[in-house]
Scaffold this motif. Structure first.
Motif, mmCIF file in Angstrom:
data_model
loop_
_atom_site.group_PDB
_atom_site.id
_atom_site.type_symbol
_atom_site.label_atom_id
_atom_site.label_comp_id
_atom_site.label_asym_id
_atom_site.label_seq_id
_atom_site.Cartn_x
_atom_site.Cartn_y
_atom_site.Cartn_z
ATOM 1 N N GLU A 295 -17.198 11.365 -30.358
ATOM 2 C CA GLU A 295 -16.888 10.514 -31.524
ATOM 3 C C GLU A 295 -16.260 9.173 -31.132
ATOM 4 O O GLU A 295 -16.409 8.182 -31.834
ATOM 5 C CB GLU A 295 -16.004 11.245 -32.542
ATOM 6 C CG GLU A 295 -14.570 11.405 -32.121
ATOM 7 C CD GLU A 295 -13.658 11.835 -33.268
ATOM 8 O OE1 GLU A 295 -14.132 12.002 -34.409
ATOM 9 O OE2 GLU A 295 -12.458 12.026 -33.002
ATOM 10 N N ASP A 296 -15.527 9.126 -30.000
ATOM 11 C CA ASP A 296 -14.913 7.846 -29.627
ATOM 12 C C ASP A 296 -15.647 7.158 -28.474
ATOM 13 O O ASP A 296 -15.142 6.227 -27.855
ATOM 14 C CB ASP A 296 -13.418 8.029 -29.294
ATOM 15 C CG ASP A 296 -13.194 8.917 -28.081
ATOM 16 O OD1 ASP A 296 -14.155 9.593 -27.645
ATOM 17 O OD2 ASP A 296 -12.059 8.936 -27.550
ATOM 18 N N LYS B 282 -21.125 7.809 -30.336
ATOM 19 C CA LYS B 282 -20.467 8.266 -31.582
ATOM 20 C C LYS B 282 -20.799 9.702 -31.999
ATOM 21 O O LYS B 282 -19.927 10.419 -32.454
ATOM 22 C CB LYS B 282 -20.760 7.331 -32.781
ATOM 23 C CG LYS B 282 -20.393 5.867 -32.560
ATOM 24 C CD LYS B 282 -18.930 5.670 -32.246
ATOM 25 C CE LYS B 282 -18.562 4.209 -32.035
ATOM 26 N NZ LYS B 282 -17.399 4.010 -31.182
#
Length: 720
Positions: free
Chosen positions: A273-274, A278
């Protein structure tokens, strides 16, 4: 020779004078200092008055100070010849990791960070990024989970994962396995490799011992004519660290449990996600598309290599050994044979033009010209002069290590940049691959003064002998340039906080700068500039070279590599490329599969070696022991795969996805003129200098002047 202005660095290099006792003492001191900073913030700052300056800045400055010692404390386990020092370094790293987990799960500090985050202060961009990353970091460490059994379990898991990672890497570093062979069994392996192997006595009299270190392993898989020998070496190498297999399984189960405690469907979703990608879907789509595009090429390449295998066995009167299959242990051998026979690529002849020392000098010259740098080797009394103790031996961890002070050239202002260390040869207990280690990051201290970085290149190239220097195959030249690229990224980075220094970027971008620089190793003018035949290095080497030649070929080769040989190298860049990239895809898809379980139960029930070997067969199409009736559990390759324990979990795809960015940057900016110093300096200031201090996509867009595209990547692979 560099001018006098480059002789006195404004900062002493770090010292390597630790003892096993001092490593533990220093670790505990650093932790106490850090804890005191956090306790002070918790005691003196109220939520209403919490701000970046009162809460995050003191902790960032403490991180800066801590990093000057902590990286080196953990580094000893990768390079020290003393097992006691390596053990203490490992223990210290575990103590530090435990503290780091404790610190990042402090509810009292999180409440203040949360208050500062919600205040919406106007900050400079790098401080804003630090605030956002730290705030998110606390949530990702379980502070979004209500206090109680679940959060306690999460903390327990994080500590155990740290232990698993440290033990796994220690087992790999200290692996001492090997096999005994007669010289006849190693027929085809270069003589200088065999002569460097340990000689046997007693029951092994007349044999030599082949280790699984790269300088022994790769030449054997590439050149040993005996397929049974290659098979044995390949299978034993895949099983060299079987004690790591249960550690790997435990790690993927615990990661999955931790992700679910935080409310993620699996570990991959949590990890990605980071990143630039993503979501796992973006990664799976990219890997799936690439697999589909590469698969037909892989099948074609295997068909040609099978023909070559049949022809080779027939020539040697071994037709009865050809069962029509193409095995894992065939691949390096016939790939090398194809390069020799169809592209006149004589790896031994090429290596004679790449003595390690002159190749490194040539690489440093390229970086000087491109980025406006000056490298000054520090030797003898100069080492004594810059050492804080007055003893030059104290600024290195081993006598083989070379040290350079690095400076800006006049055009860049002649300022000091940092220290570069080169540790190039294998030894017992040393990290077994090629990698770049940050020793001390750069940052701006509380007085506004710049603190300069130190970075180390740790490799395992064969040692020189009285008759031959250490000689590099072309693929080793590419590896060296790649790792040196990480070192340059580390050196020229200029960030306010150590947290974002150099290669501290997201994992799916970190390889891109180094991958881009690999292109220089495939550019004819740069290959020529890097080359120098070793017989021109000294009269003794010339004499040794002459002695090794037959009467008909004793005229000394030209000093630089002839154009015909360079053309042959360049032509082979994409030979069997589909198979190479399918191998990378196997690693990437295996990594995603073990971290994307549909349920926790599914991960617990995963047969990891079966999955690893089955995926390899399905993706790479190479036959293995499973095709000889041994099933898919014949090896534990995952137990030798340090990346997936050491930070590339649900991130190995980054090696492939960052190639998209590296190809785009090279084709767009450097392809026409790789030595364009103006563009080189722009790349240095726009990409390398930023480190992780801004969103990496922003960095790319700033450099390219647009959003990145996959076009150059697929063009390079011939898949458009």
């Amino acid at each position: 020779m560099a001018s006098a202005k480059y002789s006195k660095p404004p900062q002493s290099p770090p010292l390597f004078t630790a003892t096993p006792e001092s490593l533990i003492t220093d670790t505990k001191r650093l932790i106490e200092q850090s804890r005191a900073v956090q306790d002070g913030i918790a005691k003196n700052v109220k939520k209403e008055s919490a701000s970046f300056e009162k809460v995050l800045l003191p902790m960032a400055r403490d991180d800066n100070k801590m990093s000057l010692e902590s990286h080196i404390i953990g580094f000893y386990q990768a390079v020290s010849t003393s097992s006691a020092l390596r053990d203490a370094s490992t223990e210290a790293e575990k103590i530090m990791d435990d503290f780091s987990i404790e610190a990042s799960m402090r509810e009292d500090i999180f409440q203040l960070v949360d208050a500062a985050f919600n205040k919406g202060e106007k900050l400079d961009p790098e401080s804003q990024r630090l605030l956002e990353k730290d705030h998110k970091g606390y949530i990702r460490m379980g502070l979004g989970v209500p206090a109680g059994p679940k959060r306690d379990r999460f903390k327990e898991i994080k500590k155990r994962l740290s232990e698993l990672s440290i033990t796994f890497q220690k087992n790999l570093n200290e692996e001492q396995g090997g096999l005994w062979f007669t010289p006849e069994e190693l027929d085809g392996v270069p003589k200088d490799v065999i002569s460097g192997l340990k000689k046997g006595d007693g029951e092994n009299a007349g044999k030599v011992r082949l280790s699984f270190k790269y300088p022994d392993l790769f030449p054997t898989l590439k050149y040993a004519k005996n397929a049974e020998v290659r098979k044995k070496v390949m299978i034993e190498n895949e099983n060299k660290c079987n004690q790591n297999a249960p550690l790997f399984k435990e790690a993927i189960v615990l990661r999955d449990e931790a992700a679910r405690i935080l409310g993620y469907p699996n570990h991959a979703t949590f990890r990605i996600e980071d990143k630039m990608a993503k979501t796992p879907k973006t990664v799976d789509d990219f890997l799936g598309d690439l697999r589909q595009r590469l698969a037909p090429g892989g099948v074609d390449e295997i068909a040609k290599l099978k023909e070559l295998k049949a022809k080779d066995l027939k020539t040697r009167g071994l037709e009865n050994q050809n069962d029509g299959r193409y095995y894992l242990w065939d691949n390096r051998f016939y790939d090398t044979l194809m390069l020799e026979q169809e592209f006149s690529l004589d790896q031994e002849a090429i290596a004679e033009y790449f003595p390690l020392e002159t190749t490194i000098r040539g690489m440093l010259q390229i970086f000087e010209e491109l980025f406006g740098l000056v490298f000054v080797q520090i030797t003898g009394k100069d080492r004594d002069a810059i050492s804080e103790t007055g003893k030059g031996d104290d600024i290195v961890w081993h006598e083989d290590v070379q040290v350079f002070s690095v400076w800006d050239d006049e055009g860049e202002g002649s300022g000091f940049v940092g220290y570069l260390y080169l540790d190039l040869h294998p030894r017992d207990g040393k990290y077994g691959h090629a990698a770049n280690f940050n020793l001390q990051p750069g940052f701006i201290d509380e007085n506004g003064k710049r603190r300069y970085p130190a970075t180390a290149l740790v490799c395992n190239f064969s040692k020189p002998t009285p008759k031959k220097p250490s000689l590099l195959k072309h693929d080793e030249v590419v590896t060296l340039f790649h790792e040196l690229g990480h070192g340059i990224h580390d050196l020229v980075s200029k960030t306010t906080y150590s947290r974002f220094h150099g290669t501290s970027t997201v994992r799916d971008f970190v390889e891109a700068p180094s991958q881009m620089l690999e292109n220089w190793c495939w550019t004819p003018s740069q290959i020529k500039s890097l080359s120098k035949h070793y017989s021109h290095l000294s009269s003794s080497y010339k004499e040794a070279w002459t002695e090794s030649q037959s009467e008909s070929s004793k005229s000394q080769p030209p000093e630089q590599m002839p154009d015909s040989l360079i053309d042959n190298i360049v032509k082979t860049r994409h030979v069997n490329d589909a198979l190479f990239n399918l191998r990378q895809l196997h690693f990437g898809i295996f990594d995603m599969t073990v971290h994307e379980g549909e349920s926790h139960e599914a991960i617990k029930n995963l047969n990891v070696p079966e999955l690893y070997n089955r995926l390899r067969k399905e993706i790479s199409k190479l036959d293995g022991p499973e095709d000889l009736g041994e099933g898919y559990e014949w090896g534990n390759g995952q137990a030798t795969f340090g990346h997936l324990i050491g930070g590339y979990d649900a991130g190995y795809y980054g090696y492939l996805s960052s190639q998209v960015y590296s190809a785009d940057m090279f084709y767009t900016v450097f392809k026409k003129d790789p030595m364009n110093g103006k563009e080189g300096r722009r790349y240095r200031h726009t990409v390398l200098e930023r480190g992780g201090s801004q969103d990496e996509m922003q960095t790319l867009e700033d450099f390219l002047g647009r959003k990145p595209s996959t076009e150059a990547f697929y063009q390079e692979l011939g898949l458009n």
